[in-house]
Structures are given as structure tokens and as C-alpha cells.
Scaffold this active site. Structure first.
Site, PDB file in Angstrom:
ATOM      1  NE  ARG A   1      -7.047 -33.074 -12.503  1.00 50.30           N
ATOM      2  CZ  ARG A   1      -8.302 -33.273 -12.401  1.00 50.30           C
ATOM      3  NH1 ARG A   1      -8.398 -34.474 -11.722  1.00 50.30           N
ATOM      4  NH2 ARG A   1      -9.363 -32.397 -12.282  1.00 50.30           N
ATOM      5  CB  ILE A  42      -8.179 -28.441 -10.414  1.00 50.66           C
ATOM      6  CG1 ILE A  42      -7.345 -28.831 -11.271  1.00 50.66           C
ATOM      7  CG2 ILE A  42      -9.351 -29.680  -9.926  1.00 50.66           C
ATOM      8  CD1 ILE A  42      -6.286 -29.930 -10.609  1.00 50.66           C
ATOM      9  CB  SER A  43     -10.051 -27.726 -15.896  1.00 51.92           C
ATOM     10  OG  SER A  43     -10.069 -26.239 -15.838  1.00 51.92           O
ATOM     11  CD  GLN A  44     -13.862 -32.529 -18.310  1.00 55.44           C
ATOM     12  OE1 GLN A  44     -14.991 -31.728 -18.751  1.00 55.44           O
ATOM     13  NE2 GLN A  44     -13.955 -33.891 -18.590  1.00 55.44           N
ATOM     14  N   PRO A  45      -9.284 -33.162 -16.711  1.00 52.46           N
ATOM     15  CG  PRO A  45      -8.182 -34.999 -15.783  1.00 52.46           C
ATOM     16  CD  PRO A  45      -9.380 -34.087 -15.593  1.00 52.46           C
TER      17      PRO A  45
END
Length: 295
Positions: A118, A144-147
Site C-alpha cells: 500500500r 485512497i480508501s481505508q484497508p
């Protein structure tokens, strides 16, 4: 379906600046992320490029859907070797463990999340935050979206099935597309912001992923020329899911999308038959707005 080997053949040391650990935490982020990170090690990448190339396609919208640019990709998969410090396997494993504790159970999805580096998709000034479970800025007022939400949405869309063809709306920096590439046979991803489309291409190019096709265009229209899709995933929230995307979902397929304005929820839509869909609301979430057109 068996767990796929991660398809990132280059060692992290070949594409990550070894001085990343010393980057000041208060450094301002810019939109140029992995472009800069990988540039330092272009010579090392060339020295290790013993892989026979295939191609990941990137194209601009047209009625015929022609391929306008190709990116190198490996002829076979390889695991991501360990490296030191914050980009080590252990750090990614800790992130995945936190995601699993929140309720994501799909082992294939968790393995894909662990395999994708990431930190290569965000600005080096934010590298110390790469493996926390949070969204991060990538420029152009996007994130960027959270995992967790990446894994959760993919798990819902997959539902234990083999995914042959998946459509992603909102490529962003390319991170979710990379995760999807380890879960589905083919990944098509659309980005409406030209700067992010170019960023995603540059982020994904060093990884040589063979099964991602990037498109610059209006995601609300989908990709009729390659539909139907086994799964569709939206990385931006609209008031409702565009009808064009519902029409491009295969019978038996699943679409997962954030819906709403201030109060957003994840909505799951399943296509029951040619002219019938079912819908259910899952959990609260927060995404950037879904917009039409290109910029």
C-alpha cells in the site's frame, strides 16, 4: 477457487526508497506518489526485469474501446519478499490482522490485501501512515480508501464466488485495482480525473500486473463494450446507483456501492434475472462524491 499467488514479482527494495523510514512525518503530500518512489530505483528494476512481459492496458473512451497504451506485466506470479522497516511483511500482516478483527473473513481477500504494498500508492510523506486502517489523501480532493473498507466491499462482492470479470468505478491511485487483480481474473477500472488516471498507470506499471485494464472516462456510464460483469464496485458515493451500471451487471452478479450524501451506507445490489434486481443496505461508510463526466 484456490488462493492465488501474489503477482508482484519485484522485491520491495527494487521499487521503494530505502530512506523512506527517515522521511519526516510532517512533510506535505503531493499527488505524485509511487511515480517518485519508484523513479529512484529504475536502474534496479531494469536489472531485475527477467520477466517475460504481457500487458496491462490503459485506454481512453471511444465507441470501439481501442487500447492506446500498454504496460509491462509478468508471465507468472511471485510472492512479495520481505523488506525492512515499515514496509516489511510483518507490518502488512499486522494491518490485515486488524482488518480481520473487524469482521472480514474471506481468506482470499485477506491474502490479496497482505500482498499489495500500500505504501507505493501514497505520497512518501505519508509513508509512516501507509498501514494504518485509515483513508489518506492522494490529490485532486480524492483519497485512497481505508484497508478495511476495501476488503469489506470486495468480500461482499465476491461472496465466495469465482470472479471472472470485475468493474471498478473510481481507479484513484490504483490501490484497490491491485487488490482486485488478485481476486478476479480480469479487472476493468474507470477513472474520470485525468491526473489520477495517469497516476494509477504509473503506480501500477512497476508491479507488472497482467490482468488490469485502466480506462479514462465517465464511470457512471460503465463499459458496455466489455459487459456484463460478475462484480461491480464503486469507490465513490452517489444518491443512487446509476442505471447503466445495473444493466451491465451479469445475472447472478453483485454490485457494491456507497450510497447517500451526508449519511452514506453500503448498498448491495444483486441481479436476479434479466429484468430483476434485489437490494439490501449493509453498514455506514464515508466516501467522496460520485460525479459524472471527465476532468
Amino acid at each position: 477457487m484456490s488462493v492465488k499467488e501474489p503477482r508482484f514479482p519485484l522485491s520491495l527494495s527494487a521499487v521503494v526508497d530505502q530512506k523512506e523510514n527517515m522521511v519526516p512525518k510532517n512533510r506535505m503530500a503531493t499527488t505524485q506518489t509511487a511515480i517518485k518512489n519508484a523513479a529512484h530505483f529504475s536502474d534496479e528494476r531494469k536489472a531485475q526485469a527477467a520477466w517475460r512481459p504481457k500487458s496491462v492496458h490503459a485506454s481512453t473512451p471511444s465507441s470501439a474501446g481501442p487500447v492506446s497504451q500498454k504496460m509491462n506485466s509478468p508471465s507468472h506470479a511471485s510472492t512479495v519478499p520481505s523488506s525492512s522497516g515499515m514496509v516489511s511483511d510483518r507490518v502488512r500482516q499486522a494491518m490485515v490482522a486488524r482488518v480481520a478483527q473487524k469482521g472480514v473473513l474471506d481468506k482470499i481477500v485477506l491474502a490479496a490485501l497482505e500482498a499489495v504494498p500500500r505504501h507505493l500508492f501514497i505520497d512518501s510523506g505519508l509513508s509512516s501512515q501507509a498501514y494504518i486502517d485509515a483513508s489518506l489523501p492522494i490529490g485532486h480532493h480524492q483519497t485512497i480508501s481505508q484497508p478495511y473498507i476495501v476488503a469489506r466491499m470486495i468480500e461482499i462482492m465476491r461472496n465466495g464466488r469465482t470472479l471472472n470479470k470485475v468493474l471498478e468505478i473510481g481507479t484513484g491511485c490504483g490501490y484497490q485495482a491491485a487488490v482486485l487483480s488478485l481476486v478476479a481474473q480480469e479487472v476493468f477500472s474507470i477513472e474520470r480525473i485525468k491526473g489520477l488516471h495517469e497516476l494509477a498507470k504509473n503506480n501500477l506499471r512497476p508491479m507488472r500486473i497482467a490482468n488490469i485494464r485502466l480506462h479514462y472516462g465517465d464511470g457512471t456510464l460503465g463499459l458496455t463494450q466489455v459487459a456484463p460483469f460478475d462484480g461491480i464496485i464503486l469507490a465513490a458515493a452517489g444518491i443512487a446507483v446509476p442505471q447503466a451500471l445495473l444493466e451491465q451487471l451479469a445475472v447472478g452478479g453483485r454490485l457494491i456501492a456507497p450510497v447517500g450524501s451526508k449519511n452514506q451506507v453500503l448498498q448491495l445490489i444483486e441481479r436476479i434475472s434479466v429484468d430483476e434486481w434485489s437490494s439490501s443496505v449493509l453498514e455506514h461508510c464515508h466516501f467522496v462524491p460520485l460525479r459524472s463526466g471527465i476532468v
